[in-house]
Motif scaffolding. Structure first.
Motif, PDB file in Angstrom:
ATOM      1  N   UNK A   1      12.357  -7.369   6.972  1.00 46.99           N
ATOM      2  CA  UNK A   1      11.426  -6.270   7.212  1.00 46.99           C
ATOM      3  C   UNK A   1      10.535  -6.593   8.407  1.00 46.99           C
ATOM      4  N   UNK A   2      10.189  -5.552   9.148  1.00 48.65           N
ATOM      5  CA  UNK A   2       9.305  -5.713  10.291  1.00 48.65           C
ATOM      6  C   UNK A   2       8.456  -4.455  10.429  1.00 48.65           C
ATOM      7  N   UNK A   3       7.518  -4.489  11.354  1.00 57.75           N
ATOM      8  CA  UNK A   3       6.665  -3.323  11.584  1.00 57.75           C
ATOM      9  C   UNK A   3       7.424  -2.242  12.333  1.00 57.75           C
ATOM     10  N   UNK A   4       7.127  -1.005  11.997  1.00 55.08           N
ATOM     11  CA  UNK A   4       7.672   0.130  12.729  1.00 55.08           C
ATOM     12  C   UNK A   4       6.897   0.333  14.025  1.00 55.08           C
ATOM     13  N   UNK A   5       7.386   1.229  14.870  1.00 51.81           N
ATOM     14  CA  UNK A   5       6.621   1.661  16.040  1.00 51.81           C
ATOM     15  C   UNK A   5       5.270   2.184  15.552  1.00 51.81           C
ATOM     16  N   UNK A   6       4.144   1.815  16.199  1.00 49.83           N
ATOM     17  CA  UNK A   6       2.823   2.163  15.659  1.00 49.83           C
ATOM     18  C   UNK A   6       2.389   3.608  15.903  1.00 49.83           C
ATOM     19  N   UNK A   7       3.331   4.489  16.180  1.00 49.74           N
ATOM     20  CA  UNK A   7       3.039   5.918  16.299  1.00 49.74           C
ATOM     21  C   UNK A   7       4.316   6.671  15.975  1.00 49.74           C
ATOM     22  N   UNK A   8       4.179   7.957  15.724  1.00 45.55           N
ATOM     23  CA  UNK A   8       5.336   8.771  15.370  1.00 45.55           C
ATOM     24  C   UNK A   8       5.354  10.049  16.207  1.00 45.55           C
ATOM     25  N   UNK A   9       6.557  10.522  16.504  1.00 42.59           N
ATOM     26  CA  UNK A   9       6.767  11.800  17.180  1.00 42.59           C
ATOM     27  C   UNK A   9       7.711  12.606  16.297  1.00 42.59           C
ATOM     28  N   UNK A  10       7.295  13.743  15.859  1.00 41.73           N
ATOM     29  CA  UNK A  10       8.022  14.457  14.815  1.00 41.73           C
ATOM     30  C   UNK A  10       9.480  14.732  15.174  1.00 41.73           C
ATOM     31  N   UNK A  11       9.739  15.086  16.431  1.00 39.85           N
ATOM     32  CA  UNK A  11      11.096  15.485  16.806  1.00 39.85           C
ATOM     33  C   UNK A  11      11.912  14.348  17.415  1.00 39.85           C
TER      34      UNK A  11
ATOM     35  N   UNK B   1      12.769   0.227  15.422  1.00 39.21           N
ATOM     36  CA  UNK B   1      13.617  -0.897  15.840  1.00 39.21           C
ATOM     37  C   UNK B   1      15.077  -0.479  15.930  1.00 39.21           C
ATOM     38  N   UNK B   2      15.709  -0.834  17.027  1.00 41.07           N
ATOM     39  CA  UNK B   2      17.119  -0.483  17.233  1.00 41.07           C
ATOM     40  C   UNK B   2      18.005  -1.724  17.171  1.00 41.07           C
TER      41      UNK B   2
ATOM     42  N   UNK C   1       0.835  -1.204   0.000  1.00 37.37           N
ATOM     43  CA  UNK C   1       0.000   0.000   0.000  1.00 37.37           C
ATOM     44  C   UNK C   1       0.872   1.256   0.000  1.00 37.37           C
ATOM     45  N   UNK C   2       0.710   2.148  -0.974  1.00 40.61           N
ATOM     46  CA  UNK C   2       1.531   3.370  -1.016  1.00 40.61           C
ATOM     47  C   UNK C   2       1.407   4.223   0.243  1.00 40.61           C
ATOM     48  N   UNK C   3       0.226   4.225   0.873  1.00 37.77           N
ATOM     49  CA  UNK C   3       0.053   5.013   2.085  1.00 37.77           C
ATOM     50  C   UNK C   3       0.884   4.448   3.225  1.00 37.77           C
ATOM     51  N   UNK C   4       0.959   3.119   3.306  1.00 36.21           N
ATOM     52  CA  UNK C   4       1.788   2.460   4.308  1.00 36.21           C
ATOM     53  C   UNK C   4       3.251   2.831   4.095  1.00 36.21           C
ATOM     54  N   UNK C   5       3.685   2.810   2.838  1.00 32.49           N
ATOM     55  CA  UNK C   5       5.071   3.138   2.525  1.00 32.49           C
ATOM     56  C   UNK C   5       5.375   4.606   2.779  1.00 32.49           C
TER      57      UNK C   5
ATOM     58  N   UNK D   1       5.604   2.634   7.823  1.00 33.36           N
ATOM     59  CA  UNK D   1       5.124   1.693   8.830  1.00 33.36           C
ATOM     60  C   UNK D   1       5.838   0.345   8.747  1.00 33.36           C
ATOM     61  N   UNK D   2       6.686   0.176   7.753  1.00 35.03           N
ATOM     62  CA  UNK D   2       7.496  -1.034   7.616  1.00 35.03           C
ATOM     63  C   UNK D   2       8.960  -0.621   7.588  1.00 35.03           C
ATOM     64  N   UNK D   3       9.768  -1.276   8.407  1.00 34.67           N
ATOM     65  CA  UNK D   3      11.174  -0.901   8.537  1.00 34.67           C
ATOM     66  C   UNK D   3      12.086  -2.099   8.281  1.00 34.67           C
ATOM     67  N   UNK D   4      13.341  -1.815   7.961  1.00 32.99           N
ATOM     68  CA  UNK D   4      14.353  -2.846   7.748  1.00 32.99           C
ATOM     69  C   UNK D   4      15.169  -3.046   9.023  1.00 32.99           C
TER      70      UNK D   4
END
Length: 403
Positions: free
Chosen positions: A353-363, A368-369, A332-336, A340-343
């Motif tokens: 590939x795995x799921x990203x954190x399900x929320x974002x903080x701009x700063x 995944x670390x 899904x282009x919106x997912x990309x 929401x998917x990270x390496x």
């Protein structure tokens, strides 16, 4: 990467999904999460995703990777005389103790809130259980299938059509919802500690999280005393809040909770302007002719493939979505767009590939670390950092504390 929880130390004595998933989110936020495992490792390590119906030969237990990424692992045998004491010593320098041990095991191992408060008064004690640590079911084991899905009322509320068997949830569905609740509670507790300097006790249950998930129906049941009405898609109260099958066997869901606002647009989209010509409100028509109107809409959708309806519904401003298969969601282009998917790079399996954190903080940098650790990978490294010298580590190893 740094993060909002950089400098926060979490000791996680937990297994399977819900509590470790919360620990993974804390690691995503920059916390140093030390996972305490038994000598054989968290039993979730042995989970085979083919047990969930997949026929793929997976190189890794990617489900375990998801819920344990970015952590460090030590192995401690809590049944050995010195095992619980070692965990208590780690807690002397910890900010959060995260556990899903049952209450009897916490008491047996001296890992209760009271015990840890004596070594670290300011610690955040975060408890996750199926049903809680008090009451008649304080000792009852619970997975999300039982405590979250079935006993919290979610399973029965989703039973459809009337008389059919209720559906099962997918693996970890309730656990991951509950983990976000646990993360929120821990973050709030850290804020309270910042304000007061006092340690806090946090408790989240799978059952309580399941009840919150169906909170809309639950609030109605509290007043009416009745179970949630079963949805009959052939005779829905609102035919434009319903699912329909397309010609190519795909399903779409219409979600318009304001029928008078959207009815004309739906009629235009399905090329039935004749349905608009009525003096009654849409709500009145639905009450009298819901079954007939649903059948008319179903007949229209059955005439064309999903690709046709995708453009047609968007053109007329209809609120809808396809019942997307997971491979479609991945593409899904919106997912990309939102990442929401990270390496992640794994030392043995390479990049995956795995799921990203399900929320974002701009700063802030979230995500995944690193991969999940091997069981006991960091035992000596962590113990050294926490002030346990090599000679003492050797003595503990001789006593079988590390397995």
């Amino acid at each position: 990467m740094s993060g909002p929880l950089s400098g926060v130390v979490v000791i996680e004595a937990a297994n399977w999904l819900a509590a470790p998933s919360a620990g993974a989110l804390m690691a995503d936020l920059g916390a140093d999460v030390v996972k305490v495992e038994p000598p054989g490792g968290d039993p979730f390590r042995a989970y085979d995703q083919r047990a969930s119906g997949y026929d793929h030969d997976f190189a890794l237990n990617y489900a375990f990777e998801l819920d344990n990424r970015g952590k460090r692992s030590i192995t401690v045998d809590l049944t050995r005389e010195d095992g619980p004491g070692l965990v208590r010593r780690l807690c002397e320098r910890a900010d959060v103790f995260l556990t899903n041990l049952t209450q009897p095991r916490r008491e047996r191992y001296g890992l209760t809130e009271e015990a840890l408060r004596t070594v670290r008064p300011s610690i955040i004690y975060a408890s996750l259980t199926g049903y809680g640590t008090r009451g008649p079911d304080a000792e009852r084991a619970g997975f999300d299938y039982s405590a979250f899905w079935a006993r919290a009322g979610v399973m029965a509320a989703l039973q459809q059509p009337p008389g059919s068997s209720p559906p099962l949830n997918r693996p970890g569905q309730g656990d991951h919802m509950t983990s976000v609740n646990l993360l929120a509670a821990v973050l709030a507790a850290l804020r309270l500690r910042d304000q007061s300097g006092e340690g806090q006790y946090v408790e989240v249950t799978l059952q309580g999280s399941g009840m919150w998930t169906v909170g809309t129906d639950f609030s109605a049941a509290l007043v009416s005393g009745k179970a949630a009405p079963r949805h009959d898609r052939e005779a829905p109260p609102n035919p434009i809040w319903n699912s329909y099958e397309t010609k190519d066997g795909r399903w779409i869901v219409l979600v318009m909770l304001q029928p008078d606002r959207y009815w004309d647009q739906v009629c235009a989209a399905i090329e039935r302007p004749d349905l608009v010509l009525d003096e009654r409100s849409a709500a009145e028509r639905f009450a009298e002719e819901g079954r007939e109107l649903a059948a008319t809409i179903a007949e229209a959708f059955a005439g064309h493939d999903l690709a046709y309806w995708s453009g047609r519904l968007d053109e007329h401003g209809v609120i809808w979505a396809p019942a997307a298969e997971l491979p479609e969601v991945i593409a899904d282009p919106q997912v990309r767009e939102y990442g929401w998917i990270r390496d992640v790079e794994h030392p043995e399996a390479g990049e995956y590939q795995t799921l990203a954190t399900p929320f974002q903080i701009r700063s802030a940098e979230l995500g995944p670390r690193g991969p999940a650790p091997a069981a006991g990978q960091h035992t000596h490294e962590v113990l050294g950092e926490f002030g346990i010298e090599e000679d003492e580590q050797a003595r503990l190893a001789e006593r079988g504390v590390f397995g």
